[in-house]
Enzyme design. Sequence first.
Site, PDB file in Angstrom:
ATOM      1  N   GLU A 140       0.822  -1.212   0.000  1.00 53.45           N
ATOM      2  CA  GLU A 140       0.000   0.000   0.000  1.00 53.45           C
ATOM      3  C   GLU A 140       0.858   1.265   0.000  1.00 53.45           C
ATOM      4  OE1 GLU A 140      -3.084  -2.420  -0.456  1.00 53.45           O
ATOM      5  OE2 GLU A 140      -2.939  -0.265  -0.784  1.00 53.45           O
TER       6      GLU A 140
ATOM      7  N   GLY B 131      43.857 -30.366  -8.251  1.00 53.12           N
ATOM      8  CA  GLY B 131      43.940 -30.818  -6.876  1.00 53.12           C
ATOM      9  C   GLY B 131      43.893 -32.324  -6.780  1.00 53.12           C
TER      10      GLY B 131
ATOM     11  N   GLY C 153      27.724 -23.922   0.826  1.00 48.92           N
ATOM     12  CA  GLY C 153      27.742 -24.656   2.081  1.00 48.92           C
ATOM     13  C   GLY C 153      28.177 -26.088   1.886  1.00 48.92           C
TER      14      GLY C 153
ATOM     15  N   GLU D   8      30.184  -9.191  -5.109  1.00 51.18           N
ATOM     16  CA  GLU D   8      31.395  -9.754  -5.705  1.00 51.18           C
ATOM     17  C   GLU D   8      31.600 -11.242  -5.449  1.00 51.18           C
ATOM     18  OE1 GLU D   8      31.941  -5.378  -5.341  1.00 51.18           O
ATOM     19  OE2 GLU D   8      31.158  -6.962  -4.026  1.00 51.18           O
TER      20      GLU D   8
ATOM     21  N   GLY E 202      37.239 -21.683 -20.273  1.00 49.66           N
ATOM     22  CA  GLY E 202      36.505 -20.744 -21.101  1.00 49.66           C
ATOM     23  C   GLY E 202      37.444 -19.760 -21.775  1.00 49.66           C
TER      24      GLY E 202
ATOM     25  N   ASP F 278      22.786  -2.290  -2.798  1.00 51.49           N
ATOM     26  CA  ASP F 278      24.088  -2.184  -2.142  1.00 51.49           C
ATOM     27  C   ASP F 278      24.977  -1.333  -3.037  1.00 51.49           C
ATOM     28  OD1 ASP F 278      26.942  -2.982  -1.637  1.00 51.49           O
ATOM     29  OD2 ASP F 278      26.015  -4.289  -0.143  1.00 51.49           O
TER      30      ASP F 278
ATOM     31  N   GLY G  30      39.741 -16.456 -22.510  1.00 53.54           N
ATOM     32  CA  GLY G  30      40.704 -15.777 -21.659  1.00 53.54           C
ATOM     33  C   GLY G  30      41.887 -16.680 -21.358  1.00 53.54           C
TER      34      GLY G  30
ATOM     35  N   THR H 132      29.602  -5.935   2.904  1.00 52.35           N
ATOM     36  CA  THR H 132      28.377  -6.513   3.466  1.00 52.35           C
ATOM     37  C   THR H 132      28.344  -8.016   3.227  1.00 52.35           C
ATOM     38  OG1 THR H 132      27.229  -4.450   2.921  1.00 52.35           O
ATOM     39  CG2 THR H 132      25.869  -6.318   3.538  1.00 52.35           C
TER      40      THR H 132
END
Length: 606
Positions: A259, A499, A427, A422, A490, A369, A492, A350
């Site tokens: 509203e 690893g 998780g 950025e 990709g 932000d 570049g 942030t």
Amino acid sequence: MRPFSFEIDFGPSMSASLSASFGPMAKKVASSPAVNHLGTMQDQPDRGSTIDPMLDVDLAKDDPRTPATVLPKPTAFAVSKPDKWPDRLPEHGSIVPHDDTPSANSAAASQLIGDPFQAMEAFQPPSPRTVKSNPLAALDWGGAALPHAISVYFAPAGARLDGYTSEGFNAYEIGQFQAAFNLLEAVCNVTFRITDAPSATLSILLDTNEMGISGYLGYFNPPGTHNQRIGVLNGAAWDREAGQGLEVGGFHFVTITHELLHALGLAHPHDRGGHSEVMVGVEHAHDDFGDYLLNQGVFTTMSYNSGHAAGRYAGGQDIRFGFEVGPMALDIAVLQGKYGANMKTAMGDTLYQLPDWNGPGTYWRSIWDVGGTDTLRHDGAGDAVIDLRPATLRTETGGGGFLSSVQGISGGYTIAAGVIIENALGGAGFDRLMGNAADNHLSGRGGADRIFGGDGADKLFGGDDGDFLVGDEGDDVLFGGVGNDILVGGRGRDWLFGGAGADTFVFGTDDSRVLYGHRDVIGSFEGGIDKIHLRGIDGDPAVQGHQALHFAGANNTLMAGRGQVFTSRIDDTRSLLTVDYDTDGVADLQVVINSAISLTVDDFIL
């Protein structure tokens, strides 16, 4: 920016086609940090970092950030003004159950790499329409904007406004209005001040017996209408005490914000209020989400389809949680077109935390932000999508933003147009992370994750388990970590580190091009364990069908007439992989391997 697309073929029974497209993105300016707490969104003393209201975590823990880069400011967006003025419609709404049925047009997933791009499309099926219209035209009522300094009068008991007699708001209800004021102030150049003067900019009345249980939640007379700037709310429709639907994230807190947005000049996406048009593909107010599902609360608070109403992955919700909070990405753009953008919100670093439970305090929010180096983070065990792309403000996937959330949880984020976040941290689950045009730091951490860098010079970290990493555009660095990982640099000049585990390094015709000086580097390679995947490259374009490349061995010389792969030694610590795929005897693709190993045909997938 031009789109980037690629294909990976793992054989007849294992195939996947992935694509990504990124629109123009405004940048932001790094400045002194500011605290950004829900209910108090205003300038605060320098704290060095910012914590989002949804979370309670320590920024110093697992913080991937590098010093902030000074970037241009976000852009406020102008809004077009169509030309129709119908009568005011009162508000009506209901909680809509979620449809958890998977989309029928989801792409076929590869058995090896899963479906890494499916979650990146904000759970929205494509539309048959090709129009790229402006959805903001459906939300702008038109008419004169309010002054930037807005006074608000809450009608006391006994006062009459617009044909209703007030029963008066209690202190808790006025406090929830103040929380909504703060959310609006955070995104645009307006301020709200409560006054006892009936001559205030806005007058708001609470009725508890005349509207009754009519189904109407309230209304606000928009600019240019009879008794403009007067709003009437139906107190009989909500619980007037704390802990219920008026809580932030609750269904009736949406009513307050909805509203107030009418008062500020916004219209419904499903009707032609004021100068607005109907959102593309929308024919009905309820359960009709329009093209690309833009007509729902996660994209605009002006929708009658509150929350993630069309969401396949959203969890349960009740009156207290699971709905949108404040203006969402489309609303923010319209507000900024009318009033200008607030360039003091979230100026520092942030951290935005994804909620991982369904209960009070869980809601959807669009991030505005303006500075700092920011992170979207998930710490739970559920499978999450973290998508850093901002809203495109077009009638397309992502027009109202791309959802970041945990599967089964009715809350999360979109990112408003012009904003850059950025970094992303996954998780313990099987997460999907998508970067944007900035230099992103994307870390999957636990679980078998799917990570896409997008434009920019990105750093991708797979973490535990078998991960799928795609650098995309820019000079990227990819770290697979523990597990059997798949790494795609990709375009570049990219650095690829597999690893521990049996890793696969994938190259296509646009990767590691000699012509552009883009020689990728494989930082570690174990012969007999790791693989270099070149099967997506046609070894002879002149011949119909896909022709496999020929492995010519070590220290060979390129010969015209056949697509070839061979290796040579650069020095005692490095080898060079060379590919001629257009059969002209000239190197097209070269990759430096930081190992003196002699590769054999068994080290390749051709």
